[in-house]
Design an enzyme around this catalytic site. Structure first.
Site, PDB file in Angstrom:
ATOM      1  N   PRO A   9      -3.090  33.117  36.576  1.00  0.00           N
ATOM      2  CA  PRO A   9      -2.849  32.035  35.624  1.00  0.00           C
ATOM      3  C   PRO A   9      -2.636  32.506  34.191  1.00  0.00           C
ATOM      4  CG  PRO A   9      -5.147  32.047  36.330  1.00  0.00           C
ATOM      5  CD  PRO A   9      -4.425  33.024  37.191  1.00  0.00           C
ATOM      6  N   ASN A  10      -1.716  31.826  33.552  1.00  0.00           N
ATOM      7  CA  ASN A  10      -1.383  31.969  32.135  1.00  0.00           C
ATOM      8  C   ASN A  10      -0.629  33.243  31.788  1.00  0.00           C
ATOM      9  OD1 ASN A  10      -2.568  29.457  31.275  1.00  0.00           O
ATOM     10  ND2 ASN A  10      -4.537  30.430  31.692  1.00  0.00           N
ATOM     11  N   ARG A  17       0.772  33.219  24.045  1.00  0.00           N
ATOM     12  CA  ARG A  17      -0.689  33.086  23.980  1.00  0.00           C
ATOM     13  C   ARG A  17      -1.348  34.323  23.373  1.00  0.00           C
ATOM     14  NH1 ARG A  17      -3.269  35.096  29.515  1.00  0.00           N
ATOM     15  NH2 ARG A  17      -5.144  34.383  28.491  1.00  0.00           N
ATOM     16  N   TYR A  22      -2.785  40.084  23.698  1.00  0.00           N
ATOM     17  CA  TYR A  22      -1.779  40.422  24.705  1.00  0.00           C
ATOM     18  C   TYR A  22      -0.451  40.913  24.144  1.00  0.00           C
ATOM     19  CZ  TYR A  22      -5.127  37.978  27.613  1.00  0.00           C
ATOM     20  OH  TYR A  22      -6.275  37.596  28.242  1.00  0.00           O
ATOM     21  N   ASN A  74      -3.011  41.296  39.009  1.00  0.00           N
ATOM     22  CA  ASN A  74      -3.704  40.888  37.793  1.00  0.00           C
ATOM     23  C   ASN A  74      -4.116  39.439  38.036  1.00  0.00           C
ATOM     24  OD1 ASN A  74      -4.582  40.005  35.315  1.00  0.00           O
ATOM     25  ND2 ASN A  74      -2.965  41.024  34.158  1.00  0.00           N
ATOM     26  N   ALA A  77      -7.688  35.064  34.772  1.00  0.00           N
ATOM     27  CA  ALA A  77      -8.998  34.400  34.703  1.00  0.00           C
ATOM     28  C   ALA A  77      -9.688  34.329  36.060  1.00  0.00           C
ATOM     29  CB  ALA A  77      -8.846  33.001  34.118  1.00  0.00           C
ATOM     30  N   GLU A  98      -6.018  46.722  40.802  1.00  0.00           N
ATOM     31  CA  GLU A  98      -6.251  45.646  39.840  1.00  0.00           C
ATOM     32  C   GLU A  98      -5.769  46.114  38.463  1.00  0.00           C
ATOM     33  OE1 GLU A  98     -10.096  42.996  38.480  1.00  0.00           O
ATOM     34  OE2 GLU A  98     -10.406  45.127  38.886  1.00  0.00           O
ATOM     35  N   HIS A 100      -5.283  44.890  34.264  1.00  0.00           N
ATOM     36  CA  HIS A 100      -5.517  43.956  33.159  1.00  0.00           C
ATOM     37  C   HIS A 100      -4.836  44.511  31.919  1.00  0.00           C
ATOM     38  CE1 HIS A 100      -8.244  41.549  35.468  1.00  0.00           C
ATOM     39  NE2 HIS A 100      -8.806  42.664  35.898  1.00  0.00           N
ATOM     40  N   ARG A 107     -14.360  42.587  25.978  1.00  0.00           N
ATOM     41  CA  ARG A 107     -14.197  41.152  25.737  1.00  0.00           C
ATOM     42  C   ARG A 107     -15.487  40.398  26.041  1.00  0.00           C
ATOM     43  NH1 ARG A 107      -8.673  39.035  27.648  1.00  0.00           N
ATOM     44  NH2 ARG A 107      -9.398  37.329  26.377  1.00  0.00           N
TER      45      ARG A 107
END
Length: 144
Positions: A9-10, A17, A22, A74, A77, A98, A100, A107
């Site tokens: 998502p996103n 964003r 990012y 990825n 969230a 994975e 990111h 974070r």
């Protein structure tokens, strides 16, 4: 070799964003980099993005049946919340890396748990878009 790159998502909102986290590059820029990497490595690849957990689970499951040799994921969230994605990765037993874009370790506290990562052979974080290239290279080298 056939690889699947899954984005959660996103990620379709990259370039819009939280540019301080990012960057200003867009999701289209990311897709072009991944597609270029597929061509350079001489592999077949697909890029898939969804904002819906069930769609991501369905695509992971489909990978088992469509000849996919590895997954770059990825989960965004869903990294920190989705046992369903973890279970799907475990069910298909395909090697997964994975990725990111940001360094999740630096974070918020709630981002410190990665369910999906528990089913992955490697995690790459904090390397921006280049992390996807490294993940693809890792799968190509280790799963010929």
């Amino acid at each position: 070799m056939k690889l699947l790159v899954i984005n959660g998502p996103n990620l379709n909102m990259l370039g819009i964003r939280e540019k301080n986290i990012y960057g200003a590059e867009t999701y289209e820029d990311l897709k072009k980099l991944i597609e270029r990497t597929f061509v350079e490595k001489g592999i077949e690849g697909e890029i898939y993005q969804s904002n819906h957990e069930g769609d991501l689970v369905d695509r992971i499951q489909q990978a088992y049946f469509d000849g996919t040799n590895g997954i770059v994921i990825n989960p965004a969230a869903y990294t920190h919340t989705s046992v369903a994605i973890l279970d799907a990765l475990k069910a298909v037993m395909l090697p997964a890396v994975e990725v990111h874009i940001s360094d999740v370790k630096e974070r918020e506290d709630f981002r410190q748990i990665s369910y999906a990562g528990k089913a992955c052979v490697k995690t790459i974080m904090g390397k921006g878009f280049q992390g996807y290239v490294e993940a693809i290279e890792y799968l190509v080298e280790h799963y010929k």
